[in-house]
Design an enzyme around this catalytic site. Structure first.
Site, PDB file in Angstrom:
ATOM      1  CG  HIS A  59      -5.356  -1.559   9.108  1.00 19.14           C
ATOM      2  ND1 HIS A  59      -5.286  -0.193   9.281  1.00 19.14           N
ATOM      3  CD2 HIS A  59      -4.093  -2.007   9.374  1.00 19.14           C
ATOM      4  CE1 HIS A  59      -4.062   0.154   9.619  1.00 19.14           C
ATOM      5  NE2 HIS A  59      -3.318  -0.920   9.687  1.00 19.14           N
ATOM      6  CD  GLU A 104      -8.046   1.885   7.998  1.00 16.19           C
ATOM      7  OE1 GLU A 104      -7.901   0.946   8.801  1.00 16.19           O
ATOM      8  OE2 GLU A 104      -7.542   3.002   8.165  1.00 16.19           O
ATOM      9  CG  ASP A 107      -0.226  -0.308   2.549  1.00 15.43           C
ATOM     10  OD1 ASP A 107       1.028  -0.261   2.573  1.00 15.43           O
ATOM     11  OD2 ASP A 107      -0.894  -0.591   3.534  1.00 15.43           O
TER      12      ASP A 107
END
Ligand code: PGA
Length: 232
Positions: A124, A129, A63
């Site tokens: 998460h 999330e 990410d």
């Protein structure tokens, strides 16, 4: 505790080394944050000493933030803590922020062989999330306040903490042939227990990992056993 964290880091580093030795062009999913720092230090030392060859490795960060100054980006984190000590080809380091179809990119290189995951205090994984559906691929999203708070120490000023990020989705992660979930510190105990032994629910995105049949969990605190395999 430090001793145990050192152990955890070594086990994780050895797993990554074995993966690269068994398949030099492995596609790896790589996390950022506090948890993998010890492992990256070990990998960096081995790599700088020519004990680990990354020349064919393909590194996919899990990410990254959107709208962030480059110095605070996860790409920069990986550059500073790992890549610069290795012989990884920069063309083989992939950032979801810069690739329109990250899942297609991963698939075109044969799929992820091994993804290393941390877990957030809110459950998460990567930046998926609570509320993220299981049927999610790489996507951008707004960070929760809890996550922004948890990461505030990395920013000099709270106004600089990004509000958005791009992350591999749950399906992207579950598509990896092997998964390693790593949790360090007592504060992660409760959420890890919920993820591994509680209901599979969007409220705890890490609980979706129970659906994977090749998941290894590494912790530096006692949770049933120090290393355990989740039920498939
Ligand atoms: P941490 O982050 O390693 O800094 O605890 C884990 C995560 O939020 O995924």
């Amino acid at each position: 505790m430090v001793e145990k964290y050192a152990n955890l880091s070594l086990v994780l580093a050895e797993l990554i080394r074995e993966q690269l030795q068994a398949k030099p062009d492995s596609c790896l999913g790589l996390p950022t944050g506090r948890t993998p720092l010890g492992c990256y230090q070990i990998l960096s030392t081995w790599s700088a000493n020519n004990q680990l060859d990354w020349s064919q490795a393909r590194c996919f960060q899990l990410d990254d933030y959107i709208d962030v100054q480059e110095e605070f980006s996860f790409h920069q984190y990986l550059q500073d803590n790992l890549y610069r000590f290795t012989n990884v080809n920069p063309k083989n380091t992939f950032n979801p922020r810069h690739i329109a179809d990250y899942d297609e990119q991963i698939a075109s290189l044969g799929g992820l062989d091994l993804a290393i995951l941390g877990i957030g205090l809110n459950g998460h994984i990567a930046f998926n999330e609570p509320g993220t559906p299981v049927a999610s691929w790489t996507h951008s999203m707004f960070l929760t306040e809890a996550t922004r708070d948890a990461n505030s120490e990395f920013f000099p000023d709270e106004n600089e903490i990004p509000t958005r990020a791009v992350t591999m989705g749950i399906q992207t992660i579950l598509g990896s042939r092997r998964l390693v979930l790593v949790a360090s510190g007592e504060s992660k105990r409760d959420i890890l227990e919920m993820a591994l032994h509680g209901a599979v629910t969007v409220d705890v995105p890490a609980s979706f990992l129970q659906k994977h049949d090749n998941l290894l969990v590494l912790t530096d605190f006692d949770i049933n056993t120090e290393q355990l395999r989740a039920e498939p």
